[in-house]
Motif scaffolding. Structure first.
Motif, mmCIF file in Angstrom:
data_model
loop_
_atom_site.group_PDB
_atom_site.id
_atom_site.type_symbol
_atom_site.label_atom_id
_atom_site.label_comp_id
_atom_site.label_asym_id
_atom_site.label_seq_id
_atom_site.Cartn_x
_atom_site.Cartn_y
_atom_site.Cartn_z
ATOM 1 N N LEU A 30 15.756 52.365 6.315
ATOM 2 C CA LEU A 30 14.910 53.160 6.743
ATOM 3 C C LEU A 30 13.477 53.001 6.990
ATOM 4 O O LEU A 30 12.913 53.598 7.906
ATOM 5 N N SER A 31 13.037 51.593 6.606
ATOM 6 C CA SER A 31 11.921 51.237 7.386
ATOM 7 C C SER A 31 12.001 51.038 8.879
ATOM 8 O O SER A 31 10.988 51.310 9.523
ATOM 9 N N GLY B 49 9.514 52.974 11.371
ATOM 10 C CA GLY B 49 8.905 52.086 12.411
ATOM 11 C C GLY B 49 9.121 52.588 13.866
ATOM 12 O O GLY B 49 8.351 52.764 14.839
ATOM 13 N N LEU B 50 10.401 52.588 14.208
ATOM 14 C CA LEU B 50 10.851 52.949 15.323
ATOM 15 C C LEU B 50 10.602 54.456 15.815
ATOM 16 O O LEU B 50 10.151 54.378 17.049
ATOM 17 N N PHE B 51 10.630 55.229 15.153
ATOM 18 C CA PHE B 51 10.043 56.491 15.222
ATOM 19 C C PHE B 51 8.604 56.712 15.598
ATOM 20 O O PHE B 51 8.267 57.229 16.727
ATOM 21 N N PHE B 52 7.788 55.902 15.000
ATOM 22 C CA PHE B 52 6.438 55.948 15.088
ATOM 23 C C PHE B 52 6.009 55.107 16.439
ATOM 24 O O PHE B 52 5.095 55.579 17.277
ATOM 25 N N ILE B 53 6.742 54.118 16.684
ATOM 26 C CA ILE B 53 6.486 53.469 17.970
ATOM 27 C C ILE B 53 6.680 54.333 19.257
ATOM 28 O O ILE B 53 6.171 54.258 19.982
ATOM 29 N N ASN B 54 8.018 55.010 18.899
ATOM 30 C CA ASN B 54 8.216 55.904 20.102
ATOM 31 C C ASN B 54 7.275 57.067 20.351
ATOM 32 O O ASN B 54 6.881 57.351 21.298
ATOM 33 N N SER C 49 1.268 50.616 13.177
ATOM 34 C CA SER C 49 2.021 50.657 12.004
ATOM 35 C C SER C 49 3.391 50.658 12.208
ATOM 36 O O SER C 49 4.106 50.215 11.156
ATOM 37 N N GLY C 50 4.027 51.221 13.306
ATOM 38 C CA GLY C 50 5.510 51.200 13.204
ATOM 39 C C GLY C 50 6.079 49.634 13.314
ATOM 40 O O GLY C 50 6.910 49.507 12.593
ATOM 41 N N ALA D 48 2.255 50.914 6.108
ATOM 42 C CA ALA D 48 2.195 52.203 5.610
ATOM 43 C C ALA D 48 0.716 52.630 5.197
ATOM 44 O O ALA D 48 0.595 53.870 5.333
ATOM 45 N N ILE D 49 -0.199 51.748 4.844
ATOM 46 C CA ILE D 49 -1.586 52.018 4.561
ATOM 47 C C ILE D 49 -2.125 52.772 5.923
ATOM 48 O O ILE D 49 -2.903 53.762 6.022
ATOM 49 N N ILE D 50 -1.819 51.954 7.140
ATOM 50 C CA ILE D 50 -2.389 52.466 8.237
ATOM 51 C C ILE D 50 -1.747 53.812 9.042
ATOM 52 O O ILE D 50 -2.637 54.682 9.322
#
Length: 126
Positions: A9-10, A14-19, A63-64, A77-79
């Protein structure tokens, strides 16, 4: 088993937010053709502030990357939390069509925060 599920899940989170962050710099994903007028006005306002989109992009990419690795997951997660609050507010106030995609990511972020709660206790107890 719990560690494997949390890692998967992480990793996806992470990949979603990097993208998403990289897309803000390189614009390789097309915008939807039919966006509500309120959403267009909101996006125009955000784009008018020239430094805001690059800041969000850097926060998403950073953050990703942090969320992917277990040792830095709590910091990531905080960022990303304020960015996620903005995404949720946009998808509830301006245009609700993205809400079904947003809610699973909110659940994953809340799980990551809950799973790392011991790391946040020194900030709360002091």
């Amino acid at each position: 088993m719990k560690q494997k599920i949390t890692f998967v899940l992480s990793l996806l989170f992470g990949l979603f937010f990097i993208n998403a962050g990289l897309n803000k710099f390189f614009n390789y994903m097309p915008m939807p053709e039919k966006m509500p007028e309120e959403m267009m006005k909101a996006m125009g306002g955000i784009m008018a502030i020239g430094w805001l989109m690059p800041l969000i992009a850097v926060a998403e990419i950073g953050s990703g990357l942090l969320i992917i690795f277990p040792k830095t997951r709590a910091l990531g997660a905080i960022i990303v939390f304020p960015v996620m609050v903005g995404i949720v507010l946009t998808n509830t106030v301006t245009d609700t069509s993205g809400l079904p995609m947003t809610l699973p990511f909110v659940a994953i972020l809340l799980w990551i925060i809950y799973d790392n709660r011991a790391k946040y206790m020194p900030m709360i107890n002091e």
